[in-house]
Motif scaffolding. Sequence first.
Motif, short mmCIF file in Angstrom:
data_model
loop_
_atom_site.label_atom_id
_atom_site.label_comp_id
_atom_site.label_asym_id
_atom_site.label_seq_id
_atom_site.Cartn_x
_atom_site.Cartn_y
_atom_site.Cartn_z
N UNK B 250 0.83 -1.22 0.00
CA UNK B 250 0.00 0.00 0.00
C UNK B 250 0.86 1.26 0.00
N UNK B 251 2.02 1.16 0.63
CA UNK B 251 2.89 2.34 0.70
C UNK B 251 3.51 2.70 -0.64
N UNK B 252 3.44 1.76 -1.60
CA UNK B 252 4.12 1.97 -2.87
C UNK B 252 3.49 3.07 -3.72
N UNK B 253 2.18 3.00 -3.88
CA UNK B 253 1.52 4.09 -4.63
C UNK B 253 0.04 4.17 -4.28
N UNK B 254 -0.57 5.25 -4.69
CA UNK B 254 -1.93 5.57 -4.27
C UNK B 254 -2.96 4.60 -4.85
N UNK B 255 -2.63 3.96 -5.97
CA UNK B 255 -3.59 3.03 -6.58
C UNK B 255 -3.50 1.62 -6.02
N UNK B 256 -2.50 1.41 -5.16
CA UNK B 256 -2.27 0.05 -4.68
C UNK B 256 -3.50 -0.52 -3.98
N UNK B 257 -4.20 0.33 -3.23
CA UNK B 257 -5.34 -0.19 -2.46
C UNK B 257 -6.41 -0.79 -3.37
N UNK B 258 -6.61 -0.17 -4.54
CA UNK B 258 -7.64 -0.71 -5.44
C UNK B 258 -7.25 -2.08 -5.97
N UNK B 259 -5.96 -2.29 -6.13
CA UNK B 259 -5.51 -3.62 -6.58
C UNK B 259 -5.84 -4.68 -5.52
N UNK B 260 -5.62 -4.34 -4.26
CA UNK B 260 -5.90 -5.31 -3.20
C UNK B 260 -7.40 -5.54 -3.00
N UNK B 261 -8.19 -4.51 -3.30
CA UNK B 261 -9.64 -4.62 -3.07
C UNK B 261 -10.40 -5.15 -4.28
N UNK B 262 -9.72 -5.27 -5.42
CA UNK B 262 -10.41 -5.77 -6.61
C UNK B 262 -9.74 -7.03 -7.17
N UNK B 263 -8.62 -7.45 -6.55
CA UNK B 263 -7.84 -8.57 -7.09
C UNK B 263 -8.61 -9.89 -7.04
N UNK B 264 -9.42 -10.06 -6.01
CA UNK B 264 -10.25 -11.26 -5.92
C UNK B 264 -9.53 -12.49 -5.42
N UNK B 265 -10.28 -13.58 -5.36
CA UNK B 265 -9.77 -14.89 -4.90
C UNK B 265 -9.21 -14.84 -3.49
N UNK B 266 -9.76 -13.96 -2.65
CA UNK B 266 -9.36 -13.95 -1.24
C UNK B 266 -10.02 -15.11 -0.49
N UNK B 267 -11.24 -15.44 -0.89
CA UNK B 267 -12.05 -16.42 -0.18
C UNK B 267 -12.18 -16.13 1.31
#
Lengths: 325, 325
Positions: B250-267
């Motif tokens: 998340x610290x890497x860039x401002x868009x990182x959070x959307x990647x974690x929240x839309x990446x899927x397959x968390x189950x």
Amino acid sequence: MKQSEFSWIDRYLKPLAFYPGSFNLQDDAAYIAVSEQAALVVSTDAAVAGIHFEPTADPNLIARKTLLAAVSDLIAKGAMPFGYFMNMFLSEETLAESWLQAFTRGLSDVQQQYKMTILGGDTVCTKQNFAVDYTVLGWAEQGGMVQRNTAKDGDLLYVTGTLGDSYLGLQCLLEQMHLSSADRDWVLQRHFVPELRFELMQKTRHFWTSSIDISDGFLADLKHILQASNQSAIVDFDALPFSEIGKSFLNEDANAIWKLLTGGEDYELILTIEKDKKGAFEACAATTNTRVSHVGHLVSKREALLYNPEGATIVLPEKLGFQHF
Amino acid sequence: MKQSEFSWIDRYLKPLAFYPGSFNLQDDAAYIAVSEQAALVVSTDAAVAGIHFEPTADPNLIARKTLLAAVSDLIAKGAMPFGYFMNMFLSEETLAESWLQAFTRGLSDVQQQYKMTILGGDTVCTKQNFAVDYTVLGWAEQGGMVQRNTAKDGDLLYVTGTLGDSYLGLQCLLEQMHLSSADRDWVLQRHFVPELRFELMQKTRHFWTSSIDISDGFLADLKHILQASNQSAIVDFDALPFSEIGKSFLNEDANAIWKLLTGGEDYELILTIEKDKKGAFEACAATTNTRVSHVGHLVSKREALLYNPEGATIVLPEKLGFQHF
């Protein structure tokens, strides 16, 4: 290294099947007791364009043929169709509005005929050939599922309808055979829209000591019953039922009969009945519109699979039906 | 003409779903009442090599990931896993003895962990990419299946575990991200072998007013609950749970959070709980080894899907998660 479906199922999947109602994965359906009265009979059946049907076939017919093939297992096991789950692997072509519309109309036709409903599903869009599978659910009474491994020495052998028409339909489709327009339509109908023996099942299933539907081929599926039940069979080939078109085909050459008996996808039933129930079963069957033919009887397992009524071994072709691998 | 999965399901398949327990094909599972006490919860899930997993991945992990994805729907719906039917579309490569052995060992691992059994299946040998699907069955009490359309205004919003680790695992797999060996192993484990929240489900499902498992992505699956229940949500993004590796990302860039929240397959599970059950639910959850995070609450449907605690609309990315088409 290639191996047959049955060998790897035996080696790797059978040890994963702990539930008694899965019959060691040896039958066409699982039996799940859900209350003191009732049980669910569940079966699953997959089909791929280019293997189970021509990719360019009418999507309405593809839907009917593939769903009917799955429902056929319920009928053969003595269960009342209830509903199904469908997985679709959609190809580029099958994403067309008109394709999906025709396909779902085919599903709807089968649903109406057998009073079923879709219960759920999953769809994946792929770049490959279209594939579809159905997990079908039917209701049975407790202990009411008819298995393939319960035929007994002396039981009479019956088959419904006529054999090999679906094979002839496929030959027409592949332009390997040329029939009059009416005959061609009839065998194509037999190929794409098998008439499941629903009424016969409802009225006579209590007579069945074992049963299977003919998907792989008459000989292959008869072998499934015989092997599972540890039996051989005396079969009167003159009593085997063929349609008029089938009979014409038989006159063409001596090998024709093996084509009709191994072509598969008949979705007729092979049934065994106790000897002393012959009259009662046939009377009951006669109240339905279904032809049933008494084609032989079972004997405790001998060296060969099939014998003729004179006791001579019937020499079978190497390939008894559709091979999954 | 391409169309979204949901639009054609709505148009063509929904009209075929007559059974009340199929919820118009809008939930992840069907609910089949089988006696006065019990019900079966049934769901089906398909996966294709090249879409849902890398064709060259370890077959043991492919088996575990794909079967766990299917079982996850049972856990999310509050059902006790019982058994599954499997359809396999085998490619040339997957016919190798070693491949099948490793794959079935993966199935066996999942079976043991969740006390399940294989009940049946079908296999087809194709020249295409490997595909597999599972129809999973679980037991619930009458009325015990938790739906996605039953969340209410004021309900508290919870999520289990941490979000986006599976996405990070995928990035490692695709060589898009480079982590220490230990961190890489951890996110790959999260990607391939999600830990389903079985114990939490058993102990707290009676608190759940609605639930869904995160397969498409946190935002996409939250939207599924909200749309089905006719709600919007106030979400405190500072309360969203991330792993230490996730926080670094998340610290890497401002868009990182959307990647974690839309990446899927968390189950992981998204749950809603009645406001006045907060203490009881959290106390009960604390007796399990499962982290649960209170991340917001629901409000009757407003113009936007999500608001922050100060009442401002949260502007979401265009793509909220995995799109099936």
